[in-house]
Write an enzyme that holds these catalytic residues in place. Structure first.
Site, short mmCIF file in Angstrom:
data_model
loop_
_atom_site.label_atom_id
_atom_site.label_comp_id
_atom_site.label_asym_id
_atom_site.label_seq_id
_atom_site.Cartn_x
_atom_site.Cartn_y
_atom_site.Cartn_z
N ASN A 182 -14.20 7.52 3.62
CA ASN A 182 -12.90 6.86 3.70
C ASN A 182 -12.12 7.29 4.95
O ASN A 182 -10.90 7.17 5.00
CB ASN A 182 -12.08 7.15 2.43
N SER A 226 -1.79 15.27 -8.72
CA SER A 226 -0.80 14.27 -8.34
C SER A 226 0.29 14.17 -9.39
O SER A 226 0.05 14.39 -10.59
CB SER A 226 -1.51 12.92 -8.21
N TYR A 262 -7.77 6.13 -11.84
CA TYR A 262 -7.49 7.15 -10.82
C TYR A 262 -6.67 8.28 -11.42
O TYR A 262 -7.00 9.46 -11.30
CB TYR A 262 -6.75 6.52 -9.62
N LYS A 275 -7.46 12.45 -12.30
CA LYS A 275 -6.64 13.63 -11.93
C LYS A 275 -6.40 14.49 -13.17
O LYS A 275 -6.51 15.71 -13.11
CB LYS A 275 -5.31 13.19 -11.30
N TYR A 303 1.05 16.77 -6.14
CA TYR A 303 1.80 16.22 -5.01
C TYR A 303 2.65 15.04 -5.47
O TYR A 303 2.20 14.21 -6.24
CB TYR A 303 0.87 15.66 -3.93
N ASN A 342 -0.05 2.11 0.34
CA ASN A 342 1.14 2.96 0.26
C ASN A 342 2.24 2.48 1.19
O ASN A 342 2.00 1.80 2.19
CB ASN A 342 0.75 4.41 0.57
N GLY A 353 2.40 -1.47 -12.87
CA GLY A 353 2.04 -0.05 -12.99
C GLY A 353 2.96 0.91 -12.26
O GLY A 353 2.78 2.12 -12.37
N1 UFG Z 1 5.99 -0.11 -2.19
C1 UFG Z 1 6.51 -1.30 -1.72
N2 UFG Z 1 5.76 -2.02 -0.84
C2 UFG Z 1 4.54 -1.61 -0.42
C3 UFG Z 1 4.02 -0.39 -0.89
C4 UFG Z 1 4.78 0.33 -1.79
O1 UFG Z 1 7.61 -1.71 -2.09
O2 UFG Z 1 3.90 -2.31 0.38
C5 UFG Z 1 6.81 0.68 -3.13
C6 UFG Z 1 6.10 0.86 -4.46
O3 UFG Z 1 6.35 -0.23 -5.30
C7 UFG Z 1 6.71 2.17 -4.94
C8 UFG Z 1 6.98 2.94 -3.65
O4 UFG Z 1 6.98 1.98 -2.62
O5 UFG Z 1 7.91 1.92 -5.58
C9 UFG Z 1 5.93 3.99 -3.34
O6 UFG Z 1 4.66 3.37 -3.40
P1 UFG Z 1 3.33 4.07 -2.87
O7 UFG Z 1 2.19 3.15 -3.15
O8 UFG Z 1 3.52 4.54 -1.47
O9 UFG Z 1 3.24 5.38 -3.75
P2 UFG Z 1 3.19 5.51 -5.35
O10 UFG Z 1 4.43 6.24 -5.73
O11 UFG Z 1 2.89 4.25 -6.03
O12 UFG Z 1 1.85 6.32 -5.48
C10 UFG Z 1 1.73 7.58 -5.02
C11 UFG Z 1 0.29 7.88 -4.58
C12 UFG Z 1 -0.63 7.78 -5.74
C13 UFG Z 1 -0.11 8.55 -6.88
C14 UFG Z 1 1.29 8.15 -7.23
C15 UFG Z 1 1.90 8.93 -8.34
O13 UFG Z 1 -0.11 6.96 -3.60
O14 UFG Z 1 -1.86 8.30 -5.32
O15 UFG Z 1 2.09 8.36 -6.08
O16 UFG Z 1 1.83 10.27 -8.04
F1 UFG Z 1 -0.88 8.35 -7.98
#
Ligand code: UFG
Length: 344
Positions: A37, A127, A152, A156, A181, A203, A301
């Site tokens: 990756n 996480s 996923y 964890k 994290y 992300n 989710g």
């Molecule tokens: N978001 C957007 N637009 C995007 C991407 C994300 O609005 O294009 C929002 C999401 O809806 C969320 C926030 O930005 O509200 C953060 O989203 P991320 O995908 O960056 O991160 P997450 O909080 O969903 O996920 C992260 C890690 C995962 C982990 C999770 C919980 O990427 O690996 O935190 O710990 F599982």
């Protein structure tokens, strides 16, 4: 004598930053990765930042037990930090078997090899996803874990349990630290290493930087009708270098015999909630760029609000997040510009 730390998944986003901090703290590091990756630029960047041209790199598939055993036989490993895992939440829902097989098998092989060598200090990269949608925020390490909402997240939780059980059964020869994290973002201030998503980023921050640089037409903000002050989700965005330094503290704690239990858990976050919209606004302001974004329906989710209570890591490990969100978002943008310059 210098201690040796094995970093599985060392060429990836978190692994490469952790390797830099470990080397700078005086450890010998063995970087191991199967490059499933990431490419070799993380390895090259680490060598450039640290000046360690001789940094050992082992191309190892952690799902291959023989390869992992050979790795443990080759080096005098005092501690292992295990990052080698798949990490895309959505993909894990579509391909659960692939996620369970890879994430569990790789960790089991590490533990088996560590046990066969007579023991080891094992740091597992967990996480905040293990908390699910918490009943109260901020979350402490005592906040109960919730049933995982994706394969996923389940891997964890399962790896956390596997490490706990292994430590318990080992009679003190295996010691473990689980670092949970929150949302790691940003890049090294040198702009020589950073996040390198393959394909469309899942992300937020890579999506923001790719939109700002013109690789993507528009950022979709998933939901502005959440029960939060501005309607967008709240997260604890933690600078990648701050996060990497937490690993140096944790490894030191293990190797210097400072642990208070054979298996410990720490939240690695800032303790500062920031909304998605606040982050977008801060990015625009600090970097002087206008971001094209629009609000779209909620993403399935997503947790509404989660941030850390990092008191335990602050007081017990002597670790604290220090970089401001402005510095972090500047570093993320400089990394994207570095990638752009490379392509020209
Ligand atoms: N978001 C957007 N637009 C995007 C991407 C994300 O609005 O294009 C929002 C999401 O809806 C969320 C926030 O930005 O509200 C953060 O989203 P991320 O995908 O960056 O991160 P997450 O909080 O969903 O996920 C992260 C890690 C995962 C982990 C999770 C919980 O990427 O690996 O935190 O710990 F599982």
């Amino acid at each position: 004598m210098k201690k040796t730390v094995l970093v599985s998944g060392g060429a990836g986003f978190i692994g490469s930053h952790v390797t830099v901090e470990l080397i700078q703290a005086g450890y010998d590091v063995v970087m191991a990765d199967n490059f499933s990756n990431c490419d070799r630029s993380g390895y090259e960047g680490v060598k450039q930042i640290t000046g360690r041209e001789d940094l050992p790199l082992e191309e190892v598939d952690f799902c291959n037990a023989a390869q992992v055993h050979a790795l443990f036989a080759k080096y005098p490993i005092d501690a292992v930090i295990h990052f080698a895992a798949y990490k895309a939440v959505g993909e894990s829902v579509e391909k659960p078997v692939m996620y369970y097989k890879n994430n569990l098998m790789s960790f089991l092989n590490v533990l088996e090899a560590a046990q066969e060598k007579g023991g080891c200090n094992v740091l597992f990269s967990s996480s905040a996803t293990v908390y699910g949608e918490p009943d109260a925020v901020p979350v402490t390490e005592k906040t109960p874990r919730k049933p995982a909402t994706s394969p996923y997240g389940n891997t964890k939780q399962m790896c956390e349990d596997i490490l706990r059980d292994t430590v318990k059964a080992s009679g003190g020869t295996v010691k473990g630290i689980l670092l949970r994290y929150f949302n790691p973002i940003g890049a090294h201030p040198s702009a020589l290493i950073g996040e390198l998503p393959r394909g469309v980023p899942n992300n937020l921050v890579p999506y923001i930087t790719q939109t700002a640089v013109g690789k993507r037409p528009c950022l979709n903000i998933f939901g502005n009708d959440y029960p939060t002050p501005d309607g967008t989700c709240l997260r604890d965005f933690i600078d990648i270098v701050d996060l990497a330094k937490a690993h140096v503290c944790a490894v030191g704690r293990m190797l210097e015999g400072k642990m208070k239990a054979d298996c410990e858990v720490f939240n690695i976050g800032t303790g500062r909630p920031l909304s998605v919209l606040e982050l977008v606004n801060a990015f625009e302001k600090v970097n002087g760029v206008k971001l094209n974004y629009k609000f779209v329906p909620r993403r399935a989710g997503d947790v509404v609000s989660i941030w850390a209570d990092p008191t335990l890591a602050n007081t017990e490990m002597g670790w604290k997040a220090t970089r401001s969100i402005e510095e972090t978002l500047k570093s993320a943008w400089e990394w994207e510009l570095h990638l752009k310059n490379q392509q020209q």
